[in-house]
Design a protein around this motif. Structure first.
Motif, PDB file in Angstrom:
ATOM      1  N   GLY A  78       0.818  -1.210   0.000  1.00  0.00           N
ATOM      2  CA  GLY A  78       0.000   0.000   0.000  1.00  0.00           C
ATOM      3  C   GLY A  78       0.851   1.259   0.000  1.00  0.00           C
ATOM      4  N   LEU A  79       1.930   1.229   0.779  1.00  0.00           N
ATOM      5  CA  LEU A  79       2.846   2.364   0.820  1.00  0.00           C
ATOM      6  C   LEU A  79       3.493   2.582  -0.546  1.00  0.00           C
ATOM      7  CD1 LEU A  79       3.921   4.408   2.884  1.00  0.00           C
ATOM      8  CD2 LEU A  79       5.781   2.819   3.395  1.00  0.00           C
ATOM      9  N   ALA A  80       3.865   1.480  -1.198  1.00  0.00           N
ATOM     10  CA  ALA A  80       4.451   1.568  -2.533  1.00  0.00           C
ATOM     11  C   ALA A  80       3.437   2.111  -3.532  1.00  0.00           C
ATOM     12  CB  ALA A  80       4.950   0.198  -2.982  1.00  0.00           C
ATOM     13  N   ALA A  81       2.190   1.620  -3.471  1.00  0.00           N
ATOM     14  CA  ALA A  81       1.157   2.059  -4.411  1.00  0.00           C
ATOM     15  C   ALA A  81       0.861   3.547  -4.263  1.00  0.00           C
ATOM     16  CB  ALA A  81      -0.118   1.243  -4.200  1.00  0.00           C
ATOM     17  N   VAL A  82       0.737   3.998  -3.026  1.00  0.00           N
ATOM     18  CA  VAL A  82       0.459   5.420  -2.782  1.00  0.00           C
ATOM     19  C   VAL A  82       1.624   6.289  -3.248  1.00  0.00           C
ATOM     20  CG1 VAL A  82       0.126   7.152  -0.972  1.00  0.00           C
ATOM     21  CG2 VAL A  82      -1.134   4.995  -0.877  1.00  0.00           C
ATOM     22  N   SER A  83       2.845   5.847  -2.965  1.00  0.00           N
ATOM     23  CA  SER A  83       4.027   6.618  -3.358  1.00  0.00           C
ATOM     24  C   SER A  83       4.166   6.702  -4.872  1.00  0.00           C
ATOM     25  CB  SER A  83       5.284   5.985  -2.755  1.00  0.00           C
ATOM     26  OG  SER A  83       5.203   5.943  -1.350  1.00  0.00           O
ATOM     27  N   LEU A  84       3.945   5.577  -5.562  1.00  0.00           N
ATOM     28  CA  LEU A  84       4.061   5.572  -7.022  1.00  0.00           C
ATOM     29  C   LEU A  84       2.941   6.384  -7.665  1.00  0.00           C
ATOM     30  CD1 LEU A  84       5.106   1.866  -7.613  1.00  0.00           C
ATOM     31  CD2 LEU A  84       6.529   3.893  -7.923  1.00  0.00           C
ATOM     32  N   LEU A  85       1.743   6.349  -7.078  1.00  0.00           N
ATOM     33  CA  LEU A  85       0.647   7.173  -7.584  1.00  0.00           C
ATOM     34  C   LEU A  85       0.976   8.656  -7.407  1.00  0.00           C
ATOM     35  CD1 LEU A  85      -2.205   7.525  -8.712  1.00  0.00           C
ATOM     36  CD2 LEU A  85      -3.074   7.319  -6.358  1.00  0.00           C
ATOM     37  N   ALA A  86       1.521   9.019  -6.244  1.00  0.00           N
ATOM     38  CA  ALA A  86       1.914  10.411  -6.005  1.00  0.00           C
ATOM     39  C   ALA A  86       3.005  10.844  -6.986  1.00  0.00           C
ATOM     40  CB  ALA A  86       2.403  10.577  -4.561  1.00  0.00           C
ATOM     41  N   LEU A  87       3.956   9.942  -7.256  1.00  0.00           N
ATOM     42  CA  LEU A  87       5.010  10.247  -8.218  1.00  0.00           C
ATOM     43  C   LEU A  87       4.427  10.436  -9.610  1.00  0.00           C
ATOM     44  CD1 LEU A  87       8.044  10.509  -8.844  1.00  0.00           C
ATOM     45  CD2 LEU A  87       8.121   8.018  -9.117  1.00  0.00           C
ATOM     46  N   TYR A  88       3.482   9.575  -9.981  1.00  0.00           N
ATOM     47  CA  TYR A  88       2.834   9.686 -11.292  1.00  0.00           C
ATOM     48  C   TYR A  88       2.109  11.027 -11.433  1.00  0.00           C
ATOM     49  CZ  TYR A  88      -0.553   8.973 -15.027  1.00  0.00           C
ATOM     50  OH  TYR A  88      -1.309   9.128 -16.156  1.00  0.00           O
ATOM     51  N   LEU A  89       1.333  11.402 -10.415  1.00  0.00           N
ATOM     52  CA  LEU A  89       0.589  12.657 -10.468  1.00  0.00           C
ATOM     53  C   LEU A  89       1.531  13.853 -10.516  1.00  0.00           C
ATOM     54  CD1 LEU A  89      -2.261  11.858  -7.902  1.00  0.00           C
ATOM     55  CD2 LEU A  89      -2.411  11.895 -10.403  1.00  0.00           C
ATOM     56  N   LEU A  90       2.631  13.772  -9.763  1.00  0.00           N
ATOM     57  CA  LEU A  90       3.605  14.861  -9.765  1.00  0.00           C
ATOM     58  C   LEU A  90       4.246  15.021 -11.138  1.00  0.00           C
ATOM     59  CD1 LEU A  90       5.250  16.963  -8.143  1.00  0.00           C
ATOM     60  CD2 LEU A  90       6.894  15.147  -7.644  1.00  0.00           C
ATOM     61  N   LEU A  91       4.646  13.901 -11.753  1.00  0.00           N
ATOM     62  CA  LEU A  91       5.317  13.974 -13.049  1.00  0.00           C
ATOM     63  C   LEU A  91       4.351  14.321 -14.180  1.00  0.00           C
ATOM     64  CD1 LEU A  91       7.743  10.909 -12.891  1.00  0.00           C
ATOM     65  CD2 LEU A  91       8.273  13.309 -12.523  1.00  0.00           C
ATOM     66  N   LYS A  92       3.102  13.926 -14.029  1.00  0.00           N
ATOM     67  CA  LYS A  92       2.151  14.075 -15.129  1.00  0.00           C
ATOM     68  C   LYS A  92       1.347  15.367 -15.057  1.00  0.00           C
ATOM     69  CE  LYS A  92       0.497  11.820 -18.771  1.00  0.00           C
ATOM     70  NZ  LYS A  92       1.355  11.377 -19.888  1.00  0.00           N
ATOM     71  N   HIS A  93       1.112  15.890 -13.860  1.00  0.00           N
ATOM     72  CA  HIS A  93       0.157  16.989 -13.713  1.00  0.00           C
ATOM     73  C   HIS A  93       0.707  18.188 -12.952  1.00  0.00           C
ATOM     74  CE1 HIS A  93      -2.993  14.445 -15.385  1.00  0.00           C
ATOM     75  NE2 HIS A  93      -2.657  13.487 -14.530  1.00  0.00           N
ATOM     76  N   SER A  94       1.997  18.409 -12.986  1.00  0.00           N
ATOM     77  CA  SER A  94       2.578  19.599 -12.356  1.00  0.00           C
ATOM     78  C   SER A  94       3.608  20.219 -13.291  1.00  0.00           C
ATOM     79  CB  SER A  94       3.236  19.238 -11.013  1.00  0.00           C
ATOM     80  OG  SER A  94       4.428  18.471 -11.216  1.00  0.00           O
ATOM     81  N   ARG A  95       3.854  21.496 -13.115  1.00  0.00           N
ATOM     82  CA  ARG A  95       4.846  22.180 -13.946  1.00  0.00           C
ATOM     83  C   ARG A  95       6.235  21.597 -13.721  1.00  0.00           C
ATOM     84  NH1 ARG A  95       3.465  26.799 -16.469  1.00  0.00           N
ATOM     85  NH2 ARG A  95       5.635  27.518 -16.431  1.00  0.00           N
ATOM     86  N   PHE A  96       6.530  21.259 -12.454  1.00  0.00           N
ATOM     87  CA  PHE A  96       7.816  20.622 -12.176  1.00  0.00           C
ATOM     88  C   PHE A  96       7.927  19.290 -12.905  1.00  0.00           C
ATOM     89  CE2 PHE A  96       9.804  17.254  -9.573  1.00  0.00           C
ATOM     90  CZ  PHE A  96      11.125  17.640  -9.710  1.00  0.00           C
ATOM     91  N   GLY A  97       6.846  18.498 -12.871  1.00  0.00           N
ATOM     92  CA  GLY A  97       6.858  17.215 -13.547  1.00  0.00           C
ATOM     93  C   GLY A  97       7.055  17.350 -15.042  1.00  0.00           C
ATOM     94  N   GLN A  98       6.407  18.345 -15.638  1.00  0.00           N
ATOM     95  CA  GLN A  98       6.578  18.580 -17.069  1.00  0.00           C
ATOM     96  C   GLN A  98       8.022  18.952 -17.390  1.00  0.00           C
ATOM     97  OE1 GLN A  98       3.643  21.586 -17.821  1.00  0.00           O
ATOM     98  NE2 GLN A  98       1.933  20.137 -17.877  1.00  0.00           N
TER      99      GLN A  98
END
Length: 295
Positions: free
Chosen positions: A150-170
């Motif tokens: 669960g910790l891995a899933a939440v962390s990877l989801l947060a990483l995905y959202l950060l990379l996909k939907h933030s200016r820093f991620g872009q």
């Protein structure tokens, strides 16, 4: 012939294990994607995070997961400092090779410090829910393994959202895909690279804490992890975070199923066989290419 229940038990365990592998490998593929750096010390930082979780639990009785409040920002700052103070000073022509030597020495320093401070004895966190499990369709699922997943899933989801939907991620994805083009459109790639390294090392803080929940730790344990993690990022496609996640899940399930007949030690050879097959047949990785570009 193996019973269906035993195979199903192994599949469940493999999925949980694969999720943890995905988290542990995410930082490695970020390092390589950003600067073509092979971060040998990543697994040493995983064990350092596990030791910090064990120590805080021993001294205060707090749940190990609460240590991430301190270790995640600490490791982020260390990652930024490493990139700006050490790795950015290496010559581009020899960056990949020299990064192996530099981060190897950092791994040895961490191992030595852990041995000096806490000796080489094996340590394990004694949790109240450490031996708890529940039944799922005939399979026994350990609570600590499910928490780690669960910790891995939440962390990877947060990483995905950060990379996909933030200016820093872009900006980070642009730096990974084509550094020179990113510079031409105004991205400060040096600053982004530092933050990307910090993000990779912050993931090591989360991964190490998850690892500490269900593992016996000792200073040299990081050498056990670096081989499988390197195999995962090569099979997944160097620089591809989703590719590494897919490869981690596939190899985690294969390892778990093979343990039925081969045992734990021999089952881990699946990582090295997969690495050999990838380098021989598809050196860019089986899950790289367009998948890496989309993420």
């Amino acid at each position: 012939m193996d019973s269906p229940s035993l195979v199903f038990q192994s599949l469940i365990h493999g999925v949980l294990l694969g999720g943890l592998y995905a988290l542990l490998a995410a930082g490695l593929t970020l390092y390589f994607g950003i600067m073509r750096v092979v971060m040998i010390a990543h697994s040493a930082f995983l064990i350092l995070a596990a030791y910090l979780a064990w120590y805080v639990h021993r001294e205060t009785g707090l749940d190990p997961m609460l240590t991430m409040i301190g270790t995640v920002p600490l490791f982020f700052l260390i990652g930024v400092g490493m990139q700006r103070g050490l790795l950015s000073r290496l010559r581009p022509a020899t960056l990949t090779m020299m990064s192996v030597l530099l981060t190897f020495s950092i791994a040895m320093i961490i191992e030595g410090l852990l041995s000096y401070v806490w000796s080489g004895s094996q340590r394990r966190i004694g949790l109240g829910y450490g031996t708890s499990s529940f039944e799922l369709w005939g399979a026994r699922v350990a609570v600590v393994k499910l928490i780690a997943f669960g910790l891995a899933a939440v962390s990877l989801l947060a990483l995905y959202l950060l990379l996909k939907h933030s200016r820093f991620g872009q900006a980070l994805r642009a730096t990974i895909q084509h550094k020179e083009a990113a510079q031409l459109i105004g991205v400060d790639t040096d600053r982004i690279a530092g933050y990307g390294f910090g993000l990779g090392l912050a993931s090591a803080a989360v991964g190490g804490t998850a690892l500490s929940l269900d593992a016996t730790i000792y200073p040299s344990l990081h050498w056990h992890w670096i081989g499988p993690l390197m195999a995962i990022i090569v099979v997944g496609g160097l620089g591809s975070v989703p590719g590494a996640a897919i490869a981690a899940m596939v190899l985690g399930v294969m390892e778990s199923v093979l343990q039925i007949d081969m045992g734990t030690t021999w089952a881990q050879t699946v990582f090295y066989l997969a690495l050999f097959a990838t380098l021989a047949v598809r050196p860019q990785g089986f899950f790289g290419g367009r998948l890496a570009q989309r993420f």
